[in-house]
Write an enzyme that holds these catalytic residues in place. Structure first.
Site: not given
Length: 713
Positions: A260-262
């Protein structure tokens, strides 16, 4: 060593979830450190990977905790944002895309991978493959521009460079790191150019424009994939099972890790598709997201999601297995300390070799946009130079956003680069104004104008600060920030020929400078060797070869803008108001995709075509000037009549060619039948019989293309 067959069976639920948990290192004055809660979570087996931690010493200390102080001794992997270089910073990707040189793209990625691996890293969050057709969106600077074919070739070159040529996993050698193709998918179409805003794409646009670069990266062997923060039509990519599991894993055969992105899994709550972290965790895991980066949704929500029956243990175990297999493919179970054998705390500074590559890449990425009256290159003895403007002696800003572990103090600015290139030349330097217009600038402005009055050559360095492009850096106005425009007007009013060096992460609307400056060089954010590369261009040591990988608008009101639009039922007809046009300005951009000048001139012939097993297209290119130089030849196609209306132009190939003065050479393109396929009514590839118009040219300027028609049976 192989992974013990009973490892997952021996893991507690907390340890399983821990393998899916990616956390960020903290920072201290001395650099990245593992401290506080991260250390405790590591010892408890609740962390599977760490990012923002680099340096063999810090990595070894963290790995020691994971391997020697946890119950199961499962090693970590380490990731970092290496968008355009690690310690040596290369030009921003949008700049480098304009080189139209896959060999260069691969070379800079390979150098970045080597530096990253030597600093203990296993994975980089690159390449960014988002198609960007709206210069208001700040993250366009991180990617390959507006064209899918360019982005596909960029993807393949960068994945090869980062991972090595053979790895469907990552190269286990010292030099290879895992490439993460991101942001999957459509992020560049964010509404109104605002970062993190909604996205609403047709299935056709998704299939034709936004998905192909990711498919190319996966086919080249990218071992990690990152979904975008955004949604498509209301379904966030972090929860998009049809695209992650169906498209990437199913149709394309992606067998790597989805990260996932942040904070993106937790952001499913404000997106409005999850009620709490348990809902968010279930949605992401069921969609196929293996690793949760910094939202702690898996750590805090998966237990509850299992209790509610929202996710199964089989789904959780499958994700854990993918993480463990990923670590095994990296060789971490064989040697967890393979990249952190010693306690070296800091990555080594750029080597002479890396600086030379950075200098070459920067010069090959700078676009000469205007050059009236032979203002450039500078004469061997140019006389007095006024080097003025807020970016004339910048260091950190030359690196742009996402500068990795690069240091502004190690970047060479324009003043130093030009001084070294022109020993004995008087160069007067003054900032004139600041980038953002803060502070009392009258004295500095007066100093700059005085220097300009006395000079034989005025070099004006304007543009954006490095932080004004990249993530969370959207701009509604894409003109020169602060008081730079007014300052530039004062400089132009002196009546001297002005050479403009523009540093920015996007096309900048600056009509007066385009009209009145003698020369304009788009330098973008050139990286560590900015100054020497600028000097190479200004002095003619390097003949400019870069071209624009994006369309340059005349006004922000024209965006989004790109060359590959469809005609519509009422295409522009001059003199007929009821056709597709503006009342107050032309439809045409200021500069088309592919625009760029050289210190020599090139011509090309009408294309000759032959249709056989493949379509062969030839054009003779001639260097008509007095200097050796390189140019880029583009091959476009138009399908005039199709069941689904096609774009006015589609890029089918491009080629760089270097010619001596007066030399001619035949450039040949070969296209197989599949090159003319497009997604049909059912979005499956189809090649229709009929006429195809093929165009060759030096840009997407329709008035400058030379064409021939073929018939497909």
């Amino acid at each position: 060593m192989t992974i013990p067959s009973d490892l997952i069976a021996r893991m507690t639920l907390a340890e399983k979830i821990g393998q899916l948990n990616m956390v960020s290192a903290d920072y201290a004055i001395t650099g990245p450190v593992v401290a506080g809660d991260v250390t405790g979570a590591l010892r408890a087996g609740r962390v599977g990977s760490i990012f923002n931690l680099y340096g063999r010493g810090p990595a070894r200390r963290a790995q020691t905790i994971a391997v020697e102080e946890t119950r199961l001794g499962i090693p970590l992997f380490f990731g970092f944002d290496v968008i355009h270089g690690f310690r040596t910073v290369f030009p921003m990707p949008l700049a480098e895309a304009g080189a139209f040189d896959p060999a260069l793209w691969e070379e800079t990625a390979r150098e970045a991978a080597t530096e990253s691996a030597e600093a203990g890293l296993d994975l980089v969050f690159a390449p960014m493959l988002d198609i960007a057709r709206d210069p208001r969106w700040g993250r366009g600077v991180e990617g390959p521009g507006e064209d899918p074919l360019v982005a596909m070739r960029f993807a393949r070159a960068k994945v090869r460079g980062f991972q090595g040529r053979r790895g469907r996993a990552a190269d286990r050698s010292v030099s290879g790191v895992v490439a993460t193709v991101k942001h999957f998918v459509g992020y560049g179409a964010s509404r109104a150019g605002r970062d993190y805003a909604e996205v609403d794409l047709s299935e056709r646009e998704l299939a034709e424009v936004y998905l192909p670069p990711f498919q190319a990266g996966v086919e080249e062997g990218a071992a990690a994939l990152m979904p975008a923060f955004t949604d498509i039509g209301g379904l966030p990519l972090t929860a998009h099972r049809a695209l992650i599991t169906g498209k990437a894993r199913g149709e394309w055969g992606f067998d790597g890790l989805v990260i996932s992105d942040y904070g993106a899994i937790g952001e499913l709550i404000p997106h409005g598709v999850a009620g709490d972290l348990a809902d968010a965790a279930a949605l992401a895991l069921n969609a196929g997201v293996d690793v949760d980066m910094m939202s702690y949704a898996y750590e805090k929500g998966l237990d509850e999601a299992l209790s509610r029956g929202r996710v199964t243990m089989e789904t959780l175990d499958a994700a854990v297995k993918r993480v463990l297999d990923f670590k095994d493919r990296l060789g971490l179970f064989d040697d967890p300390y393979r990249r952190c054998q010693d306690e070296t705390p800091e990555p080594a500074p750029p080597t002479r070799r890396c600086r030379a590559i950075a200098r070459k890449a920067a010069a090959k990425s700078m676009v000469l946009l205007k050059n009236e009256g032979g203002a450039l290159p500078l004469a061997e003895n140019p006389g007095r130079i006024a080097l003025i403007g807020p970016l004339a002696d910048a260091g950190q800003d030359m690196l742009g956003s996402w500068a990795g572990a690069g240091r502004g103090t190690e970047a060479v600015g324009v003043f130093d680069g030009l001084t070294a290139a022109l020993p004995g030349t008087a160069i007067d330097h003054a900032r004139g104004v600041s980038i953002d217009g803060n502070g009392d600038e009258e004295a500095e402005k007066a100093k700059a104008l005085d220097a300009a009055r006395k000079a034989d050559h005025v070099i004006l360095c304007v543009g954006e600060a490095g932080w004004m492009s990249g993530e969370a850096a959207s701009r509604a106005r894409i003109d020169l920030p602060g008081r730079q425009e007014a300052f530039a007007a004062d400089v132009l009013a002196l009546g001297k020929p002005v050479i403009v060096l523009l540093f920015a992460g996007r096309p900048i609307v600056m009509p007066e400078l385009f009209e009145k400056a003698a020369a304009i060089v788009m330098c973008w954010f050139p990286g560590t060797e900015a100054g020497p590369a600028v000097a190479d261009i200004l002095t003619g040591r390097v003949n400019p070869t870069a071209r624009l990988a994006v369309t340059w608008p005349q006004h922000v009101g024209q965006v989004p803008i790109h060359y590959a639009a469809r005609r519509g039922g009422r295409p522009l007809m001059v003199g007929n108001k009821y056709t597709s046009q503006y009342l107050d300005m032309p439809n045409a951009p200021l500069l088309p995709f592919g625009a760029g000048l050289s210190y020599t001139a090139f011509g090309l012939t009408e294309p000759s075509v032959a249709v056989g097993e493949k379509v062969e297209v030839e054009t003779v290119v001639t260097n008509e000037g007095a200097r050796a130089g390189e140019t880029v030849v583009f091959l476009f196609a138009t399908d005039p009549v199709a069941r689904i209306a096609r774009p006015v132009l589609e890029l089918k190939d491009f080629s760089r060619i270097e010619l001596a003065p007066g030399e001619s050479h035949t450039v040949t393109f070969w296209l197989d039948r599949g090159a003319f396929a497009y997604p049909g009514a059912d979005l499956k590839p189809v090649v229709e019989p009929g006429d195809i118009v093929l165009h060759v040219g030096f840009s997407a300027d329709p008035d400058a293309l030379k064409s021939a028609t073929i018939r497909l049976d």
